[in-house]
Design a protein around this motif. Structure first.
Motif: not given
Length: 143
Positions: A69-78
């Motif tokens: 869930g956190r990866l999905k929200r932060m996909w640009r940063d990641v």
């Protein structure tokens, strides 16, 4: 048993001397007690098995902390920061391998990629030591 005893005595002593990083302290301990130092361990083939088990625990820890869930929200940063870090670091270490170490092209690429990927272990440990895994840069660095 000797290794655990060394850890119990040497790591606190190194900490008192100002070496706060457990990663550097463990590397220094290996140099001190290994074949290059006091020769307490001359045959280090057993340590390969121990290192592999350690990597398995490390990868398991990474998996436990991974939050889709956190990866999905932060996909640009990641995606952008992560890919940029891997590409730029691999390229920089490739240049070091080619120019300073005079490695051929393929070994220099492997050298750069191996050191780039192993930096995750160091970064995760340092973020944990400084209690920064939950910060924005800690989450962006690991996902």
């Amino acid at each position: 048993l000797v290794l655990l005893g060394s850890l119990a005595f040497v790591l606190p002593a190194l900490s008192r001397l100002g070496l706060r990083s457990s990663i550097l302290a463990n590397i220094l301990l290996g140099i001190i007690i290994g074949p290059s130092g006091l020769c307490i361990f001359q045959n280090t083939s057993w340590s390969e098995t121990l290192a592999q088990a350690g990597m398995l625990f490390f990868l398991c820890e990474m998996g436990l902390e991974l939050n889709f869930g956190r990866l999905k929200r932060m996909w640009r940063d990641v995606l952008l920061l992560g890919a940029s870090q891997v590409i730029l670091t691999t390229w920089a270490l490739y240049i070091v391998g080619r120019r300073l170490l005079a490695l051929p092209r393929l070994p220099a690429i492997i050298f750069g990629a191996a050191f780039t990927l192993s930096s995750s272990a160091f970064a995760l440990q340092i973020l944990g030591e400084h209690k920064e895994r939950g910060t924005r840069h800690g989450r962006a660095a690991f996902g």
